[in-house]
Design a protein around this motif. Structure first.
Motif, PDB file in Angstrom:
ATOM      1  N   ARG A  27     -46.200 -25.283 -12.322  1.00 20.83           N
ATOM      2  CA  ARG A  27     -45.614 -26.558 -11.495  1.00 20.83           C
ATOM      3  C   ARG A  27     -46.467 -27.293 -13.221  1.00 20.83           C
ATOM      4  O   ARG A  27     -47.244 -26.769 -13.464  1.00 20.83           O
ATOM      5  CB  ARG A  27     -45.790 -26.873 -10.874  1.00 20.83           C
ATOM      6  CG  ARG A  27     -44.967 -27.300  -9.835  1.00 20.83           C
ATOM      7  CD  ARG A  27     -45.161 -27.550  -8.864  1.00 20.83           C
ATOM      8  NE  ARG A  27     -44.461 -27.945  -7.801  1.00 20.83           N
ATOM      9  CZ  ARG A  27     -44.310 -27.910  -6.513  1.00 20.83           C
ATOM     10  NH1 ARG A  27     -45.456 -27.355  -5.733  1.00 20.83           N
ATOM     11  NH2 ARG A  27     -43.286 -27.411  -5.234  1.00 20.83           N
ATOM     12  N   ARG A  52     -34.839 -29.629 -19.112  1.00 16.28           N
ATOM     13  CA  ARG A  52     -33.861 -29.338 -17.919  1.00 16.28           C
ATOM     14  C   ARG A  52     -32.052 -28.755 -18.366  1.00 16.28           C
ATOM     15  O   ARG A  52     -31.685 -27.795 -18.463  1.00 16.28           O
ATOM     16  CB  ARG A  52     -32.765 -30.782 -17.717  1.00 16.28           C
ATOM     17  CG  ARG A  52     -34.054 -32.016 -17.309  1.00 16.28           C
ATOM     18  CD  ARG A  52     -33.708 -33.248 -16.854  1.00 16.28           C
ATOM     19  NE  ARG A  52     -33.910 -34.047 -16.179  1.00 16.28           N
ATOM     20  CZ  ARG A  52     -33.911 -35.659 -15.949  1.00 16.28           C
ATOM     21  NH1 ARG A  52     -33.649 -36.080 -16.288  1.00 16.28           N
ATOM     22  NH2 ARG A  52     -34.701 -36.544 -14.664  1.00 16.28           N
ATOM     23  N   ASP A  57     -36.805 -27.896 -13.998  1.00 14.14           N
ATOM     24  CA  ASP A  57     -37.036 -28.882 -12.888  1.00 14.14           C
ATOM     25  C   ASP A  57     -38.054 -29.636 -14.375  1.00 14.14           C
ATOM     26  O   ASP A  57     -39.126 -29.447 -14.815  1.00 14.14           O
ATOM     27  CB  ASP A  57     -37.064 -29.240 -11.702  1.00 14.14           C
ATOM     28  CG  ASP A  57     -36.447 -28.736 -10.878  1.00 14.14           C
ATOM     29  OD1 ASP A  57     -35.228 -28.642 -11.394  1.00 14.14           O
ATOM     30  OD2 ASP A  57     -36.230 -29.009  -9.664  1.00 14.14           O
ATOM     31  N   LEU A 130     -39.876 -32.128  -7.282  1.00 13.17           N
ATOM     32  CA  LEU A 130     -39.867 -31.029  -8.440  1.00 13.17           C
ATOM     33  C   LEU A 130     -39.657 -29.497  -7.853  1.00 13.17           C
ATOM     34  O   LEU A 130     -40.439 -29.361  -6.933  1.00 13.17           O
ATOM     35  CB  LEU A 130     -40.381 -31.672  -9.384  1.00 13.17           C
ATOM     36  CG  LEU A 130     -40.403 -33.249 -10.071  1.00 13.17           C
ATOM     37  CD1 LEU A 130     -41.023 -33.022 -11.255  1.00 13.17           C
ATOM     38  CD2 LEU A 130     -39.413 -32.728 -10.611  1.00 13.17           C
ATOM     39  N   GLY A 134     -40.931 -27.170 -11.685  1.00 13.26           N
ATOM     40  CA  GLY A 134     -41.636 -28.201 -12.306  1.00 13.26           C
ATOM     41  C   GLY A 134     -42.136 -28.882 -13.351  1.00 13.26           C
ATOM     42  O   GLY A 134     -43.901 -28.101 -13.728  1.00 13.26           O
TER      43      GLY A 134
END
Length: 208
Positions: A27, A52, A57, A130, A134
């Motif tokens: 992340r 994307r 994500d 997410l 993400g």
């Protein structure tokens, strides 16, 4: 490594940021900082689309949807530059609802919007989940130098003369505040990516 500036177009700038993000697993929290004429939100959305498209994500968040209520941010009037710099953004909520969920061990559930500034009332959006890889891209002005947690920071710099030409007339008074932000905060001095954006359609970037 710090190098010189190199010219790119807006697509090239988005692609460069997308490549930097893609190279880092897990992340990520990205701050895209710049006055409105530099187009931070448009850039964040372009990068989001690229991520994307590559199967990752991603969510672009507009910092202007996380302002304090009008009764607080306009306490000293609608054009007070000190409040604009330091009193408009609801930093605790941004941390709690946008940035902290994307920290290691966070929930990954990001609130996309908090407040409708025009109506001065809360949106009723649900958090967006997410995944483990993400990325949230928080875009807006005056984001750097506040201790907001981030894994990548981007500053879009526009000189005062260009800013005064390009600002919406209703926001012309903010030029003074942005000039002070550049002078006192030096956001470009420690941003991971510095973009010269006097001509937003023909920027030049440098990785710091």
């Amino acid at each position: 490594m710090t190098g010189g500036f190199r010219p790119v177009d807006r697509d090239g700038l988005a692609a460069h940021l997308g490549e930097r993000i893609t190279a880092v697993p897990g992340r990520l929290r990205v701050l895209v900082d710049g006055a409105p004429p530099t187009g931070p939100l448009g850039l964040a959305r372009a990068v989001t689309d690229l991520l994307r498209g590559a199967g990752r994500d991603a969510l672009a968040v507009d910092a202007d949807h996380f302002l304090r209520p009008a009764s607080v941010r306009l306490e000293f009037g609608r054009t007070d530059p000190d409040m604009f710099l330091d009193g408009w953004l609801d930093e605790p909520v941004l941390r709690r609802e946008v940035l902290d969920p994307m920290a290691p061990g966070g929930s990954g559930r990001v609130l996309p919007r908090l407040r409708d500034v025009d109506r001065d009332r809360a949106f009723r959006d649900a958090p967006v989940p997410l995944g483990a890889d993400g990325v949230v891209l928080l875009a807006g002005g005056r984001l750097l130098g506040r201790g907001l947690p981030a894994d990548l920071t981007v500053h879009l710099r526009m000189g005062r003369a260009a800013l005064e030409r390009r600002l919406d007339p209703a926001a012309a008074w903010t030029a003074q505040a942005y000039a002070r932000y550049e002078r006192e905060g030096d956001p470009g001095g420690y941003a991971d990516v510095l973009v010269m954006a006097d001509h937003p359609e023909r920027p030049a970037l440098r990785d710091n």
